[in-house]
Design a protein around this motif. Structure first.
Motif, short mmCIF file in Angstrom:
data_model
loop_
_atom_site.label_atom_id
_atom_site.label_comp_id
_atom_site.label_asym_id
_atom_site.label_seq_id
_atom_site.Cartn_x
_atom_site.Cartn_y
_atom_site.Cartn_z
N ILE A 46 41.37 31.28 75.77
CA ILE A 46 39.97 31.22 75.39
C ILE A 46 39.73 32.14 74.20
N GLY A 47 38.56 32.00 73.57
CA GLY A 47 38.11 32.95 72.57
C GLY A 47 36.97 33.75 73.18
N ILE A 48 36.97 35.04 72.98
CA ILE A 48 35.93 35.88 73.59
C ILE A 48 35.45 36.90 72.57
N MET A 49 34.14 37.13 72.59
CA MET A 49 33.54 38.05 71.63
C MET A 49 32.41 38.80 72.30
N PHE A 50 32.33 40.10 72.01
CA PHE A 50 31.32 40.96 72.61
C PHE A 50 30.33 41.45 71.55
N GLN A 51 29.30 42.14 72.03
CA GLN A 51 28.29 42.69 71.11
C GLN A 51 28.94 43.65 70.13
N ASP A 52 29.86 44.49 70.62
CA ASP A 52 30.63 45.38 69.75
C ASP A 52 31.94 44.69 69.42
N ASN A 53 32.19 44.49 68.13
CA ASN A 53 33.39 43.75 67.75
C ASN A 53 34.66 44.55 68.10
N THR A 54 35.76 43.83 68.15
CA THR A 54 37.04 44.43 68.54
C THR A 54 37.99 44.55 67.35
N LYS B 38 39.68 26.05 73.18
CA LYS B 38 38.75 25.01 73.59
C LYS B 38 37.49 25.61 74.19
N THR B 39 37.57 26.90 74.57
CA THR B 39 36.44 27.57 75.21
C THR B 39 36.18 28.89 74.51
N MET B 40 34.90 29.14 74.17
CA MET B 40 34.51 30.42 73.59
C MET B 40 33.43 31.06 74.45
N LEU B 41 33.61 32.34 74.76
CA LEU B 41 32.65 33.11 75.54
C LEU B 41 32.10 34.20 74.63
N LEU B 42 30.80 34.15 74.37
CA LEU B 42 30.16 35.05 73.41
C LEU B 42 29.09 35.88 74.13
N ASP B 43 29.30 37.19 74.21
CA ASP B 43 28.41 38.08 74.95
C ASP B 43 27.50 38.83 73.98
N GLU B 44 26.32 38.27 73.72
CA GLU B 44 25.33 38.86 72.82
C GLU B 44 25.94 39.33 71.50
N PRO B 45 26.69 38.47 70.80
CA PRO B 45 27.36 38.91 69.58
C PRO B 45 26.42 39.25 68.43
N LEU B 46 25.15 38.83 68.53
CA LEU B 46 24.20 39.09 67.45
C LEU B 46 23.21 40.20 67.81
N GLY B 47 23.41 40.82 68.96
CA GLY B 47 22.42 41.73 69.51
C GLY B 47 22.10 42.95 68.67
N LYS B 48 23.06 43.44 67.89
CA LYS B 48 22.84 44.67 67.13
C LYS B 48 22.54 44.43 65.65
N LEU B 49 22.31 43.18 65.29
CA LEU B 49 22.10 42.85 63.89
C LEU B 49 20.61 42.73 63.57
N ASP B 50 20.26 42.97 62.30
CA ASP B 50 18.87 42.81 61.88
C ASP B 50 18.51 41.33 61.88
N ARG C 260 33.77 21.85 67.74
CA ARG C 260 33.34 21.42 69.08
C ARG C 260 34.06 22.10 70.23
N PRO C 261 34.22 23.43 70.19
CA PRO C 261 34.68 24.11 71.39
C PRO C 261 33.54 24.13 72.42
N THR C 262 33.86 24.41 73.66
CA THR C 262 32.83 24.66 74.65
C THR C 262 32.40 26.11 74.50
N VAL C 263 31.11 26.35 74.29
CA VAL C 263 30.61 27.70 74.06
C VAL C 263 29.70 28.12 75.20
N VAL C 264 29.99 29.29 75.77
CA VAL C 264 29.10 29.94 76.73
C VAL C 264 28.55 31.17 76.02
N PHE C 265 27.24 31.18 75.79
CA PHE C 265 26.61 32.17 74.92
C PHE C 265 25.62 33.00 75.74
N VAL C 266 25.86 34.29 75.83
CA VAL C 266 24.99 35.19 76.59
C VAL C 266 23.93 35.77 75.67
#
Length: 255
Positions: A79-87, A155-167, A186-192
């Motif tokens: 999967i692809g995974i991304m958090f509010q604070d980048n890695t 095929k699956t991306m999980l995004l945990d508030e990746p835009l939360g700290k941006l203006d 067209r991946p499946t995206v679960v966006f928090v």
């Protein structure tokens, strides 16, 4: 579309005995292959907890999650995974950080050079690939993190508030980039997110989650054409979705 992720009675309790905290569930839900679904709810409702359970990074107290017909019992590497604070690691350039994802999976970066170049162009970072993270704005860092999460073609991306700290302006620009990437790949995206407008603008469906313990109060199908630019927010259909969602949260005393 076929079901990619299936949640059956998923529940999370932290601790035990008198000090136990019922954080989430039980929840039953299916997520279809290729859809963009947002988990929308107030802080502390278990949105991120659910995402971490889908990723296999947090154990499930009760219930079962299957991903591509396989029971999730540990960390998912495809999967692809991304958090509010980048890695991003500070000692590597943008290109080096993207290559690192490939190296960790045993993939020769040279074999994906064209894919990396395409990703960088899609988020307007082609001229910044040799820059280090500290030389980039917050928005550029998040764009690089998107490439990092996408480069192995999950095929699956999980995004945990990746835009939360941006203006606000940067958020809008990156929403556009994210939407374009989803429409192309067209991946499946679960966006928090806890932003009602953000969820409606980006998603095919929005799962509205109650305050703790988080449960799915309603799943709203967002019937608006893509691409959805800034102007969609002034449409009567968009406004109706916002009001419907706000009413749910008003009933719970969240707003």
């Amino acid at each position: 579309m076929s079901t990619l992720i299936d949640l059956a009675g998923v529940t999370k309790v932290f601790g035990s005995g008198a000090g136990a905290v019922h954080a989430f569930g039980p929840v039953d839900m299916t997520i279809e292959d290729g859809e963009f679904i947002s988990l929308l709810g107030p802080s502390g409702c278990g949105k991120s907890t659910l995402m971490l359970m889908i990723a296999g990074l947090l154990s499930i107290t009760k219930g079962e999650i299957t991903l591509a017909d396989r029971k999730v019992t540990g960390p998912q590497t495809d999967i692809g995974i991304m958090f509010q604070d980048n890695t991003l690691v500070p000692w590597r350039t943008v290109r080096g950080n993207i290559d690192l994802q490939l190296e960790m999976r045993g993939i020769d970066p040279a074999s994906r050079e064209d894919d990396v170049e395409e990703l960088l162009r899609s988020v307007h970072l082609q001229d910044f690939q040799e820059r280090f993270p500290h030389e980039l704005s917050g928005g550029m860092q998040q764009r690089a993190a998107f490439c990092q999460a996408m480069v192995h073609k999950p095929k699956t991306m999980l995004l945990d508030e990746p835009l939360g700290k941006l203006d606000a302006m940067t958020r809008e620009n990156i929403r556009k980039d994210l939407q374009s990437l989803w429409m192309q790949k067209r991946p499946t995206v679960v966006f928090v997110t806890h932003s009602i407008e953000e969820a409606i603008q980006l998603s095919t469906r929005v799962a509205v989650i109650t305050p703790r313990p988080g449960r799915i109060e309603r799943i709203i199908d967002i019937d608006l054409p893509f691409p959805r630019d800034f102007d969609v927010k002034s449409s009567p259909e968009f406004t109706a979705y916002v009001r419907e969602t706000q009413e749910i949260f008003r009933n719970y005393g969240v707003i």
